[in-house]
Design a protein around this motif. Structure first.
Motif, PDB file in Angstrom:
ATOM      1  N   CYS A  41      44.696  30.781  37.119  1.00 27.57           N
ATOM      2  CA  CYS A  41      44.922  32.179  37.631  1.00 27.57           C
ATOM      3  C   CYS A  41      42.597  32.228  37.081  1.00 27.57           C
ATOM      4  O   CYS A  41      42.486  33.419  36.456  1.00 27.57           O
ATOM      5  CB  CYS A  41      44.598  33.843  37.138  1.00 27.57           C
ATOM      6  SG  CYS A  41      45.988  33.539  37.024  1.00 27.57           S
ATOM      7  N   PHE A  42      41.782  31.474  37.002  1.00 30.52           N
ATOM      8  CA  PHE A  42      40.008  31.204  37.189  1.00 30.52           C
ATOM      9  C   PHE A  42      39.720  32.669  37.949  1.00 30.52           C
ATOM     10  O   PHE A  42      39.541  32.469  39.107  1.00 30.52           O
ATOM     11  CB  PHE A  42      39.972  30.113  37.468  1.00 30.52           C
ATOM     12  CG  PHE A  42      38.175  29.479  36.809  1.00 30.52           C
ATOM     13  CD1 PHE A  42      37.375  30.165  36.217  1.00 30.52           C
ATOM     14  CD2 PHE A  42      36.899  29.734  37.979  1.00 30.52           C
ATOM     15  CE1 PHE A  42      36.462  29.856  35.544  1.00 30.52           C
ATOM     16  CE2 PHE A  42      36.214  29.359  37.958  1.00 30.52           C
ATOM     17  CZ  PHE A  42      35.337  29.972  36.398  1.00 30.52           C
ATOM     18  N   SER A  43      38.486  33.218  36.950  1.00 28.67           N
ATOM     19  CA  SER A  43      38.378  34.050  37.566  1.00 28.67           C
ATOM     20  C   SER A  43      36.489  34.259  36.772  1.00 28.67           C
ATOM     21  O   SER A  43      36.518  34.196  35.907  1.00 28.67           O
ATOM     22  CB  SER A  43      38.077  35.925  38.245  1.00 28.67           C
ATOM     23  OG  SER A  43      38.932  35.632  36.973  1.00 28.67           O
ATOM     24  N   ASP A  74      31.854  37.328  32.166  1.00 28.20           N
ATOM     25  CA  ASP A  74      32.571  37.176  31.882  1.00 28.20           C
ATOM     26  C   ASP A  74      33.961  35.811  32.257  1.00 28.20           C
ATOM     27  O   ASP A  74      34.275  36.341  33.119  1.00 28.20           O
ATOM     28  CB  ASP A  74      33.565  38.160  31.019  1.00 28.20           C
ATOM     29  CG  ASP A  74      33.317  38.529  30.200  1.00 28.20           C
ATOM     30  OD1 ASP A  74      32.007  38.024  29.108  1.00 28.20           O
ATOM     31  OD2 ASP A  74      33.471  40.275  30.297  1.00 28.20           O
ATOM     32  N   VAL A  75      33.758  34.877  31.635  1.00 28.97           N
ATOM     33  CA  VAL A  75      35.204  33.510  31.855  1.00 28.97           C
ATOM     34  C   VAL A  75      36.962  34.233  31.843  1.00 28.97           C
ATOM     35  O   VAL A  75      36.509  34.790  30.763  1.00 28.97           O
ATOM     36  CB  VAL A  75      34.013  32.213  31.467  1.00 28.97           C
ATOM     37  CG1 VAL A  75      35.995  31.571  32.659  1.00 28.97           C
ATOM     38  CG2 VAL A  75      33.306  32.307  31.962  1.00 28.97           C
ATOM     39  N   GLN A  76      37.600  34.796  32.771  1.00 33.76           N
ATOM     40  CA  GLN A  76      38.751  34.196  32.705  1.00 33.76           C
ATOM     41  C   GLN A  76      39.790  33.547  33.216  1.00 33.76           C
ATOM     42  O   GLN A  76      39.475  33.096  34.356  1.00 33.76           O
ATOM     43  CB  GLN A  76      38.950  36.038  33.071  1.00 33.76           C
ATOM     44  CG  GLN A  76      38.269  37.331  33.052  1.00 33.76           C
ATOM     45  CD  GLN A  76      38.899  38.592  32.909  1.00 33.76           C
ATOM     46  OE1 GLN A  76      39.222  39.298  33.119  1.00 33.76           O
ATOM     47  NE2 GLN A  76      40.173  38.670  34.441  1.00 33.76           N
ATOM     48  N   ASN A 155      37.587  27.366  25.112  1.00 32.95           N
ATOM     49  CA  ASN A 155      38.589  28.231  24.181  1.00 32.95           C
ATOM     50  C   ASN A 155      38.034  28.415  22.763  1.00 32.95           C
ATOM     51  O   ASN A 155      38.714  28.158  21.980  1.00 32.95           O
ATOM     52  CB  ASN A 155      39.203  26.290  24.389  1.00 32.95           C
ATOM     53  CG  ASN A 155      40.280  27.013  25.227  1.00 32.95           C
ATOM     54  OD1 ASN A 155      41.099  27.435  26.471  1.00 32.95           O
ATOM     55  ND2 ASN A 155      40.649  25.372  25.636  1.00 32.95           N
ATOM     56  N   MET A 156      36.685  28.822  22.907  1.00 30.32           N
ATOM     57  CA  MET A 156      36.229  29.325  21.298  1.00 30.32           C
ATOM     58  C   MET A 156      35.693  30.306  21.365  1.00 30.32           C
ATOM     59  O   MET A 156      34.827  30.778  22.278  1.00 30.32           O
ATOM     60  CB  MET A 156      34.956  28.575  21.662  1.00 30.32           C
ATOM     61  CG  MET A 156      35.335  26.193  21.583  1.00 30.32           C
ATOM     62  SD  MET A 156      33.590  25.318  21.585  1.00 30.32           S
ATOM     63  CE  MET A 156      32.801  26.008  20.128  1.00 30.32           C
ATOM     64  N   GLY A 164      46.959  39.785  29.496  1.00 30.98           N
ATOM     65  CA  GLY A 164      47.025  38.133  29.215  1.00 30.98           C
ATOM     66  C   GLY A 164      46.342  36.576  29.154  1.00 30.98           C
ATOM     67  O   GLY A 164      46.456  35.222  29.064  1.00 30.98           O
ATOM     68  N   LEU A 165      45.335  36.775  29.703  1.00 29.50           N
ATOM     69  CA  LEU A 165      44.516  36.141  30.391  1.00 29.50           C
ATOM     70  C   LEU A 165      43.130  36.266  29.142  1.00 29.50           C
ATOM     71  O   LEU A 165      42.963  37.038  28.250  1.00 29.50           O
ATOM     72  CB  LEU A 165      43.894  36.258  31.564  1.00 29.50           C
ATOM     73  CG  LEU A 165      44.497  36.514  32.781  1.00 29.50           C
ATOM     74  CD1 LEU A 165      43.543  37.089  33.801  1.00 29.50           C
ATOM     75  CD2 LEU A 165      44.820  35.348  33.522  1.00 29.50           C
ATOM     76  N   THR A 166      42.765  34.728  29.026  1.00 25.79           N
ATOM     77  CA  THR A 166      41.590  34.434  28.394  1.00 25.79           C
ATOM     78  C   THR A 166      40.044  35.154  28.899  1.00 25.79           C
ATOM     79  O   THR A 166      39.384  34.482  30.114  1.00 25.79           O
ATOM     80  CB  THR A 166      41.915  32.832  27.916  1.00 25.79           C
ATOM     81  OG1 THR A 166      43.334  32.583  27.409  1.00 25.79           O
ATOM     82  CG2 THR A 166      40.554  32.410  26.788  1.00 25.79           C
TER      83      THR A 166
END
Length: 334
Positions: A41-43, A74-76, A155-156, A164-166
C-alpha cells in the motif's frame, strides 16, 4: 491445522513466483508508472505548507520548487510481519527519455569542493536531508540500481496513521535547475525496496526546478485548462438546439454501429484453439499494459496452485516458468 499449513505453503509458493521477476526490474530502465507489486500500500503524500518555496499541483501531479530549497514528503506503507527493513530509493529521470541519466551541470558541480567523503553526493542532482542516506550510482548508469540515486532507510523515526499505515517524513532538495539540463522535463521516482534490492512499490511525480514556482505552476495549469476547454463543444451550438439534437442522434447511431463492429473485430482477434498435443492456446488483445499484466498474473496464480498440488509434475513447473518469462517480456513493453 493441516489446512492452514497447506494454505500458508500455497501463499508462500505464490509469493515466491510473483516476486521472482521483481529483482530484474532494478537492472532495467525505469518506467514512469505507479505500482504496488508487493502489496505494501505504498504511497507518497505532499502537504504544501503556506508561504513555502515549493508548490504542488494536484491536476498536473507536479512539484514546482527552487534550487537548494528543501521539500517534505511523507512516505506511507503497510508494515508486514515479520518486520523487515525497507529502503526508499529516489532518483530523477527525464520524462521523455528514460534511457538518459540525469547528471549535474558543470557550472554548479565546479563550485562544490571535492572531498574524500562526498564524491557520489557531489555528482548527484538530488540531495537528502535525512541522516543515514546513501548515495549510489554513476554518470553512465542506465538501470535503476546503476544511476544516480539516494537510498534512505525506512522503519526509523516512524509513526502509524489511523488507517494502520506506517508514515515517515523525508526531506529532499535539488542542486541544479531544469534550465541547467537543457530545460528537459523531469520526473522524480520513488521506489520502495526490500533490503535485498527487490522493488515492491513505485510512485512517480513530475518535477520542475525553477526560479519562480508560483508563476510556472499558474502557467502550466492555465495551459491544461485551455486544452480542456478546447475539447468541449463550442457554445455557439446552443443557437440551434434542434439541429444539435439531430446531430447527437446521428452520432449516437453511428457510435453504436461502430461499437458492434468493434466487438466483432475483437472477437476475431481473440483466438482459442487446441494444439495437437492436447493443450489449449489463447491469443488475446488487451487495450492497455496493466490489463495484460493482470491477465498474466492471474494465470501465474493458477499455475502456482497446481504446482503446489502436484509438485512432481515437471510439465506444470515448466508452464509456470514460461508464464514468469512471459510476464517479464510484457513488463518490458513500452
Amino acid at each position: 491445522m493441516k489446512l492452514y499449513q497447506l494454505y500458508e505453503r500455497k501463499q508462500s509458493v505464490l509469493r515466491e513466483m510473483m516476486l521472482q521477476d521483481i529483482q530484474i526490474q532494478a537492472n532495467t530502465l525505469p518506467k514512469l508508472e505507479n505500482h504496488n507489486i508487493g502489496g505494501y500500500c505504498f504511497s507518497m503524500v505532499l502537504d504544501e505548507p503556506p508561504k513555502s518555496l515549493w508548490m504542488y499541483s494536484i491536476p498536473l501531479n507536479k512539484l514546482y520548487i527552487r534550487m537548494n530549497k528543501a521539500f517534505n514528503v511523507d512516505v506511507q506503507f503497510k508494515s508486514k510481519m515479520p518486520i523487515q527493513p525497507l529502503n526508499l530509493r529516489v532518483f530523477l529521470c527525464f520524462s521523455n527519455d528514460v534511457s538518459a541519466p540525469v547528471v549535474r551541470c558543470q557550472n554548479h558541480l565546479s563550485v562544490e569542493p571535492l572531498t574524500a567523503n562526498n564524491a557520489k553526493m557531489r555528482e548527484s542532482l538530488l540531495r537528502s536531508e535525512n541522516p543515514n542516506s546513501v548515495y549510489c550510482g554513476n554518470a553512465q548508469g542506465k538501470g535503476i540500481s546503476e544511476r544516480f540515486s539516494v537510498v534512505v532507510p525506512l522503519n526509523m523515526s516512524r509513526s502509524v496513521t489511523r488507517s494502520g499505515l506506517t508514515r515517515q517524513t523525508l526531506a529532499f532538495k535539488f542542486v541544479c535547475q531544469n534550465s541547467c539540463i537543457g530545460r528537459k522535463e523531469t520526473s522524480l521516482v520513488f521506489c520502495l525496496e526490500k533490503a535485498c534490492g527487490d522493488i515492491v512499490g513505485q510512485h512517480v511525480i513530475h518535477v520542475k526546478i525553477c526560479t519562480c514556482p508560483k508563476r510556472d505552476r499558474i502557467q502550466d495549469e492555465r495551459q491544461l485548462n485551455s486544452k480542456k476547454r478546447k475539447s468541449v463543444p463550442e457554445a455557439a451550438e446552443e443557437d440551434e438546439p434542434s439541429k444539435v439534437r439531430r446531430c447527437i442522434a446521428i452520432k449516437t447511431e453511428d457510435t453504436e454501429s461502430n461499437d458492434s463492429r468493434d466487438c466483432d473485430d475483437s472477437a476475431a482477434e481473440w483466438n482459442v484453439s487446441r494444439t495437437p498435443d492436447g493443450d489449449y492456446r489463447l491469443a488475446i488483445t488487451c487495450p492497455n499494459k496493466e490489463w495484460l499484466l493482470q491477465s498474466i498474473e492471474g494465470m501465474i496464480k493458477e499455475a502456482a496452485a497446481e504446482v503446489l498440488r502436484n509438485p512432481n509434475q515437471e510439465n506444470l513447473r515448466r508452464h509456470a516458468n514460461k508464464l514468469l518469462s512471459l510476464k517479464k517480456r510484457a513488463y518490458e513493453l513500452p
